[in-house]
Write a protein that holds these residues in place. Structure first.
Motif, PDB file in Angstrom:
ATOM      1  N   LEU A 131       2.670  18.077  -9.752  1.00  0.00           N
ATOM      2  CA  LEU A 131       2.113  17.087  -8.818  1.00  0.00           C
ATOM      3  C   LEU A 131       0.652  16.774  -9.117  1.00  0.00           C
ATOM      4  CD1 LEU A 131       3.194  18.084  -5.194  1.00  0.00           C
ATOM      5  CD2 LEU A 131       4.205  16.384  -6.701  1.00  0.00           C
ATOM      6  N   ASP A 132       0.252  15.517  -8.876  1.00  0.00           N
ATOM      7  CA  ASP A 132      -1.178  15.159  -8.899  1.00  0.00           C
ATOM      8  C   ASP A 132      -1.889  15.881  -7.765  1.00  0.00           C
ATOM      9  OD1 ASP A 132      -0.655  13.371 -10.829  1.00  0.00           O
ATOM     10  OD2 ASP A 132      -0.877  11.576  -9.569  1.00  0.00           O
ATOM     11  N   ASP A 133      -3.185  16.074  -7.913  1.00  0.00           N
ATOM     12  CA  ASP A 133      -3.968  16.728  -6.862  1.00  0.00           C
ATOM     13  C   ASP A 133      -3.867  15.982  -5.527  1.00  0.00           C
ATOM     14  OD1 ASP A 133      -4.718  18.612  -8.628  1.00  0.00           O
ATOM     15  OD2 ASP A 133      -6.710  17.778  -9.035  1.00  0.00           O
ATOM     16  N   GLU A 134      -3.845  14.659  -5.613  1.00  0.00           N
ATOM     17  CA  GLU A 134      -3.806  13.827  -4.409  1.00  0.00           C
ATOM     18  C   GLU A 134      -2.506  14.072  -3.630  1.00  0.00           C
ATOM     19  OE1 GLU A 134      -3.867   9.005  -3.394  1.00  0.00           O
ATOM     20  OE2 GLU A 134      -3.339   9.736  -5.389  1.00  0.00           O
ATOM     21  N   ASP A 176       0.848  -1.187   0.000  1.00  0.00           N
ATOM     22  CA  ASP A 176       0.000   0.000   0.000  1.00  0.00           C
ATOM     23  C   ASP A 176       0.885   1.239   0.000  1.00  0.00           C
ATOM     24  OD1 ASP A 176      -1.728   2.037   0.338  1.00  0.00           O
ATOM     25  OD2 ASP A 176      -2.497   1.410   2.294  1.00  0.00           O
ATOM     26  N   PHE A 177       1.115   1.763  -1.207  1.00  0.00           N
ATOM     27  CA  PHE A 177       2.034   2.890  -1.298  1.00  0.00           C
ATOM     28  C   PHE A 177       1.364   4.224  -1.008  1.00  0.00           C
ATOM     29  CE2 PHE A 177       4.077  -0.462  -3.588  1.00  0.00           C
ATOM     30  CZ  PHE A 177       5.301  -0.447  -2.963  1.00  0.00           C
ATOM     31  N   THR A 178       0.034   4.190  -0.877  1.00  0.00           N
ATOM     32  CA  THR A 178      -0.637   5.459  -0.629  1.00  0.00           C
ATOM     33  C   THR A 178      -0.413   5.933   0.799  1.00  0.00           C
ATOM     34  OG1 THR A 178      -2.667   4.297  -0.089  1.00  0.00           O
ATOM     35  CG2 THR A 178      -2.436   5.084  -2.350  1.00  0.00           C
ATOM     36  N   SER A 179      -0.148   4.988   1.704  1.00  0.00           N
ATOM     37  CA  SER A 179       0.092   5.421   3.085  1.00  0.00           C
ATOM     38  C   SER A 179       1.455   4.971   3.587  1.00  0.00           C
ATOM     39  CB  SER A 179      -1.007   4.894   3.996  1.00  0.00           C
ATOM     40  OG  SER A 179      -1.000   3.493   3.957  1.00  0.00           O
ATOM     41  N   ALA A 180       2.322   4.530   2.673  1.00  0.00           N
ATOM     42  CA  ALA A 180       3.635   4.034   3.079  1.00  0.00           C
ATOM     43  C   ALA A 180       4.431   5.106   3.813  1.00  0.00           C
ATOM     44  CB  ALA A 180       4.416   3.551   1.864  1.00  0.00           C
ATOM     45  N   LEU A 221      -1.898  15.980   0.042  1.00  0.00           N
ATOM     46  CA  LEU A 221      -1.165  15.321   1.125  1.00  0.00           C
ATOM     47  C   LEU A 221      -0.011  16.214   1.608  1.00  0.00           C
ATOM     48  CD1 LEU A 221      -0.897  12.655   2.808  1.00  0.00           C
ATOM     49  CD2 LEU A 221       0.831  11.950   1.161  1.00  0.00           C
ATOM     50  N   ALA A 222       0.725  16.773   0.645  1.00  0.00           N
ATOM     51  CA  ALA A 222       1.854  17.645   1.000  1.00  0.00           C
ATOM     52  C   ALA A 222       1.361  18.819   1.842  1.00  0.00           C
ATOM     53  CB  ALA A 222       2.552  18.147  -0.264  1.00  0.00           C
ATOM     54  N   GLU A 223       0.280  19.403   1.402  1.00  0.00           N
ATOM     55  CA  GLU A 223      -0.286  20.542   2.106  1.00  0.00           C
ATOM     56  C   GLU A 223      -0.664  20.164   3.538  1.00  0.00           C
ATOM     57  OE1 GLU A 223      -3.025  22.520  -0.358  1.00  0.00           O
ATOM     58  OE2 GLU A 223      -3.095  24.297   0.926  1.00  0.00           O
ATOM     59  N   SER A 224      -1.336  19.014   3.672  1.00  0.00           N
ATOM     60  CA  SER A 224      -1.807  18.613   4.998  1.00  0.00           C
ATOM     61  C   SER A 224      -0.646  18.241   5.924  1.00  0.00           C
ATOM     62  CB  SER A 224      -2.798  17.460   4.889  1.00  0.00           C
ATOM     63  OG  SER A 224      -2.112  16.268   4.575  1.00  0.00           O
ATOM     64  N   LYS A 225       0.470  17.828   5.351  1.00  0.00           N
ATOM     65  CA  LYS A 225       1.627  17.450   6.179  1.00  0.00           C
ATOM     66  C   LYS A 225       2.593  18.607   6.390  1.00  0.00           C
ATOM     67  CE  LYS A 225       0.483  13.088   6.582  1.00  0.00           C
ATOM     68  NZ  LYS A 225      -0.007  12.540   7.839  1.00  0.00           N
ATOM     69  N   ILE A 273      13.080  15.073  -9.629  1.00  0.00           N
ATOM     70  CA  ILE A 273      12.021  14.935 -10.637  1.00  0.00           C
ATOM     71  C   ILE A 273      10.985  13.906 -10.175  1.00  0.00           C
ATOM     72  CG2 ILE A 273      13.360  15.620 -12.663  1.00  0.00           C
ATOM     73  CD1 ILE A 273      13.714  12.551 -13.221  1.00  0.00           C
ATOM     74  N   MET A 274      11.174  13.361  -8.966  1.00  0.00           N
ATOM     75  CA  MET A 274      10.218  12.382  -8.430  1.00  0.00           C
ATOM     76  C   MET A 274       8.982  13.103  -7.929  1.00  0.00           C
ATOM     77  SD  MET A 274      10.387   9.197  -8.285  1.00  0.00           S
ATOM     78  CE  MET A 274      11.595   8.210  -9.161  1.00  0.00           C
ATOM     79  N   SER A 275       7.799  12.636  -8.319  1.00  0.00           N
ATOM     80  CA  SER A 275       6.609  13.388  -7.924  1.00  0.00           C
ATOM     81  C   SER A 275       5.505  12.501  -7.367  1.00  0.00           C
ATOM     82  CB  SER A 275       6.077  14.162  -9.135  1.00  0.00           C
ATOM     83  OG  SER A 275       5.729  13.239 -10.146  1.00  0.00           O
ATOM     84  N   ASN A 276       5.808  11.220  -7.100  1.00  0.00           N
ATOM     85  CA  ASN A 276       4.745  10.364  -6.567  1.00  0.00           C
ATOM     86  C   ASN A 276       4.554  10.599  -5.065  1.00  0.00           C
ATOM     87  OD1 ASN A 276       6.195   8.143  -4.963  1.00  0.00           O
ATOM     88  ND2 ASN A 276       7.289   8.091  -6.924  1.00  0.00           N
ATOM     89  N   LEU A 277       3.480  10.011  -4.566  1.00  0.00           N
ATOM     90  CA  LEU A 277       3.039  10.186  -3.180  1.00  0.00           C
ATOM     91  C   LEU A 277       4.150  10.033  -2.134  1.00  0.00           C
ATOM     92  CD1 LEU A 277       0.109  10.667  -2.286  1.00  0.00           C
ATOM     93  CD2 LEU A 277      -0.071   8.228  -1.839  1.00  0.00           C
ATOM     94  N   ASN A 278       5.097   9.141  -2.410  1.00  0.00           N
ATOM     95  CA  ASN A 278       6.110   8.827  -1.409  1.00  0.00           C
ATOM     96  C   ASN A 278       7.066   9.972  -1.091  1.00  0.00           C
ATOM     97  OD1 ASN A 278       5.514   5.872  -0.921  1.00  0.00           O
ATOM     98  ND2 ASN A 278       5.607   5.997  -3.138  1.00  0.00           N
ATOM     99  N   ILE A 279       7.122  10.975  -1.975  1.00  0.00           N
ATOM    100  CA  ILE A 279       8.034  12.097  -1.688  1.00  0.00           C
ATOM    101  C   ILE A 279       7.586  12.874  -0.453  1.00  0.00           C
ATOM    102  CG2 ILE A 279       8.768  12.341  -4.099  1.00  0.00           C
ATOM    103  CD1 ILE A 279       7.102  14.958  -4.204  1.00  0.00           C
ATOM    104  N   VAL A 280       6.305  12.798  -0.120  1.00  0.00           N
ATOM    105  CA  VAL A 280       5.814  13.571   1.029  1.00  0.00           C
ATOM    106  C   VAL A 280       6.390  13.009   2.335  1.00  0.00           C
ATOM    107  CG1 VAL A 280       3.790  14.393   2.284  1.00  0.00           C
ATOM    108  CG2 VAL A 280       3.729  14.223  -0.214  1.00  0.00           C
ATOM    109  N   ALA A 281       6.327  11.688   2.490  1.00  0.00           N
ATOM    110  CA  ALA A 281       6.890  11.077   3.703  1.00  0.00           C
ATOM    111  C   ALA A 281       8.398  11.283   3.746  1.00  0.00           C
ATOM    112  CB  ALA A 281       6.555   9.590   3.765  1.00  0.00           C
TER     113      ALA A 281
END
Ligand SMILES: Nc1ncnc2c1ncn2[C@@H]1O[C@H](COP(=O)(O)OP(=O)(O)OP(=O)(O)O)[C@@H](O)[C@H]1O
Ligand SMILES: [Mg+2]
Lengths: 140, 108
Positions: free
Chosen positions: B75-78, A15-19, B82-86, B49-57
């Motif tokens: 970035l995607d809206d999603e 689950d990469f959305t919350s990893a 997430l970035a904004e909320s974190k 250049i990485m823009s997927n969800l994992n860059i936020v963590a």
């Protein structure tokens, strides 16, 4: 040991959305407890890499973080495929991550070396077909 | 220099800037997440250049002051939400990582 503070997390596999969520939460908790930024950073790196490895390589697992007087202990346990050759897995650059996961930026083979470097002690127990248990300590 | 002044001075697009006052000290360029985790220092500007969800963590845990997406990556809206909320700042530019490093060198 009776009054140590313990945080527990379930880590979902694939689950990469919350990893990384558990690690982010631990960072927040340690901040609130007033820990030194360097200690927080070492725990963050060590735990994140272990958490992500459980997501990618082991189908998930559990994480337990205990705060004692002298150190912060991170225990990561999974029931994944296990690590065949721990010494090899510890080498910088060694990775079995598939292409789909590499395209997300994982698979550099730097996770376990980062865990080693950012902890004061690290023990890995792993059995093929049964799972992996990693215990890391970061001195305060 | 703060993230807000960096964006202004060099004309970087602000994708989200929940912590404009964060100070930037140095920079790290990289796309492989474990390299970034291991090498980026706290308060660095992370150029990637990485823009997927994992860059936020990764940005949160490596404690960088902002992400700067180069080469016109967005970035995607999603991911943005997430970035904004974190509380993770994300800037963007059409420049390459090399060009960014050249122009900001000396300023951060
Ligand atoms: N919990 C685990 N269960 C099974 N195998 C694992 C586990 N953790 C690591 N491994 C094995 O060890 C290898 C090296 O791990 P390491 O974290 O160093 O690199 P990676 O995860 O492949 O890439 P990176 O961490 O740089 O994104 C992995 O590719 C995998 O084969
Ligand atoms: Mg890894």
């Amino acid at each position: 040991m009776s009054d140590k503070l313990v945080f527990r997390f379930d880590v979902q596999g694939d689950d990469f959305t919350s990893a990384g969520q558990a690690s982010v939460q631990v960072k927040k908790n340690l901040r609130q407890l007033g820990f030194d930024t360097e200690v927080i950073k070492r725990v963050s790196i060590a735990m994140y890499e272990g958490e992500i490895n459980m997501v990618i390589h082991a189908g998930g697992g559990t994480a337990e973080v205990s705060v004692t007087e002298k150190y912060i202990e991170i225990i990561l346990e999974d029931k994944g495929p296990g690590i065949e050759d721990i010494e090899k897995a510890m080498q910088a650059g060694y990775s079995t991550a598939p292409d789909s996961i590499r395209s997300l930026g994982f698979g550099a083979g730097m996770g376990l070396p980062n865990m080693k470097k950012n902890s004061d002690s690290m023990e890995i127990e792993s059995k093929l077909g049964e799972g992996t248990r990693i215990v890391m300590k970061v001195n305060i | 220099m703060t993230v807000e002044s960096l964006a202004e001075e060099f004309g970087f697009k602000v994708l989200t800037m929940p912590s404009p006052e964060r100070e930037i000290c140095g920079a790290y360029i990289g796309d492989l997440l474990s390299w970034v985790m291991g090498k980026a220092e706290s308060d660095n500007l992370w150029i990637t250049i990485m823009s997927n969800l994992n860059i936020v963590a990764v940005a949160t845990l490596a404690d960088v002051s902002s992400v700067l997406l180069c080469e016109g990556v967005l970035l995607d809206d999603e991911v943005l939400a997430l970035a904004e909320s974190k509380g993770v700042n994300v800037l963007a530019t059409d420049y390459s990582a090399y060009e960014v490093a050249k122009i900001i060198s000396g300023a951060v």
